[in-house]
Design a protein around this motif. Structure first.
Motif, short mmCIF file in Angstrom:
data_model
loop_
_atom_site.label_atom_id
_atom_site.label_comp_id
_atom_site.label_asym_id
_atom_site.label_seq_id
_atom_site.Cartn_x
_atom_site.Cartn_y
_atom_site.Cartn_z
N ALA A 1 8.05 -5.87 8.90
CA ALA A 1 6.80 -5.53 8.23
C ALA A 1 7.13 -4.80 6.93
CB ALA A 1 5.96 -4.64 9.14
N THR A 2 6.64 -5.32 5.82
CA THR A 2 7.04 -4.80 4.52
C THR A 2 5.95 -5.01 3.48
OG1 THR A 2 8.83 -4.85 2.86
CG2 THR A 2 8.17 -6.95 3.82
N ARG A 3 6.09 -4.33 2.35
CA ARG A 3 5.12 -4.45 1.27
C ARG A 3 5.78 -4.01 -0.03
NH1 ARG A 3 4.42 0.82 3.09
NH2 ARG A 3 3.81 2.36 1.50
N SER B 1 -1.68 -0.75 8.28
CA SER B 1 -0.24 -0.68 8.45
C SER B 1 0.38 -1.89 7.77
CB SER B 1 0.14 -0.65 9.95
OG SER B 1 -0.34 -1.81 10.60
N ASP B 2 1.71 -1.88 7.62
CA ASP B 2 2.40 -3.00 6.99
C ASP B 2 2.50 -4.17 7.97
OD1 ASP B 2 2.71 -1.30 4.86
OD2 ASP B 2 4.75 -0.72 5.40
N THR B 3 2.61 -5.38 7.41
CA THR B 3 2.65 -6.58 8.24
C THR B 3 3.84 -7.45 7.86
OG1 THR B 3 1.40 -8.55 8.93
CG2 THR B 3 1.14 -7.85 6.65
N VAL C 1 -4.88 -8.07 3.51
CA VAL C 1 -3.81 -7.15 3.11
C VAL C 1 -3.70 -7.13 1.59
CG1 VAL C 1 -2.48 -7.43 5.24
CG2 VAL C 1 -2.02 -8.93 3.26
N THR D 1 0.16 -4.92 3.19
CA THR D 1 -0.23 -3.74 3.93
C THR D 1 -1.74 -3.60 3.96
OG1 THR D 1 0.20 -1.35 4.18
CG2 THR D 1 -0.21 -2.15 1.94
N SER E 1 9.22 -0.54 3.77
CA SER E 1 8.25 0.02 4.69
C SER E 1 8.90 1.13 5.50
CB SER E 1 7.74 -1.06 5.65
OG SER E 1 6.82 -0.54 6.58
N PRO E 2 8.57 2.41 5.24
CA PRO E 2 7.63 2.84 4.21
C PRO E 2 8.30 3.13 2.86
CG PRO E 2 8.23 4.70 5.56
CD PRO E 2 8.97 3.51 6.13
#
Length: 293
Positions: free
Chosen positions: A278-280, A253-255, A232, A250, A11-12
């Protein structure tokens, strides 16, 4: 047993981080080590009761790594794929991990206890050329559902299955309650659960908190299960024979949220803990999922 592994994502940007969670107890994710493949995003992962295998994603399309799940430490190179597309999702038993390939209809597999390159398994039988489908398994069957096609990105509601111990093309199973992609797939030995995800036909993108389920040994359409704690896509999936765990993802925004369901029942998800940030865009697996008897 009871450990879930989170491979890559970011993220990102992309990350080489590996984390783990304790599925029976809940709580926050903990650092495990780093990937040998480097920074990755978008991929598939499967596991036996001892080893997790990860197909690296964007920028590292052909690389596979593995870890010994009960320990911590950095991943080791497993081998390479025969295809340039990354593994979009994975269906695994105690012995085999079968990957569907993003952007094509090809499926390839590895024998988890060994190392080496992937072998052709067959083709997806119904929809192909799909991005971000979801996969899950019983000890005998692998299930893949949903995903999106090429521009203008039609969203698939297809569910199909394979017999993991054999090779061959996918067979029609049924349909999701609607077409979507980027969702989470978890399972016990008998029941498969799909959660969250999104659709993005122009001009609007919509994120979902829906959860639905199937009985893996039969065929038929998915049935409503309940609702997740958030809406998400592109997160990490983990399962034991009793719990399905959905980590990060996400939307606007990412969580870092992790929530879970009890697979054998129906109902809404419950808070589990948080990821390290917070990642995806990575992949999850466990040493106790439904593909392992």
């Amino acid at each position: 047993r009871g450990r879930g592994i989170l491979f890559g994502g970011g993220s990102p940007g992309r990350s080489d981080r590996i984390d783990y969670i304790d599925i029976p107890s809940g709580g926050n994710s903990i650092d495990f080590g780093n990937l040998a493949a480097g920074n990755v995003w978008g991929s598939g992962a499967g596991a036996s009761s001892t080893r997790g295998v990860f197909w690296a994603g964007e920028n590292q399309y052909t690389k596979l790594d593995y870890v010994t799940i009960a320990t911590t430490g950095n991943a080791t190179s497993f081998g390479t794929s025969s295809n340039q597309n990354n593994g979009g999702t994975c269906m695994s038993s105690e012995t085999r991990a079968v990957f569907t390939l993003t952007g094509g209809n090809v499926m390839e597999y590895v024998t988890i206890a060994t190392t080496g390159n992937t072998t052709d398994f067959g083709d997806q039988g119904i929809d192909d050329n799909l991005g971000r489908p979801a996969g899950l398994a019983s000890p005998t069957r692998g299930i893949v559902s949903g995903g999106y096609g090429p521009n203008p990105y039609p969203q698939s509601d297809t569910i199909e299955y394979i017999t993991i111990a054999s090779t061959g093309n996918g067979t029609d199973f049924g349909n999701l309650t609607f077409g979507y992609s980027g969702h989470f797939g978890v399972s016990s030995t008998t029941r498969g659960v799909f959660a969250k995800g999104y659709t993005f036909p122009s001009p609007a993108t919509t994120y979902y908190n829906t959860i639905e389920y199937i009985t893996i040994a039969s065929t038929g359409n998915a049935t409503d299960f309940g609702d997740a704690t958030n809406s998400v896509t592109q997160g990490y999936s983990h399962a034991s024979h009793t719990r399905g765990v959905f980590a990060a993802g996400t939307a606007a925004s990412d969580t870092n949220t992790i929530d879970y369901v009890t697979i054998a029942t129906t109902g809404n998800a419950t808070d589990f803990g948080d990821t390290y940030s917070a990642t995806r865009g990575g992949s999850g697996t466990s040493d106790c999922h439904g593909g392992i008897a």
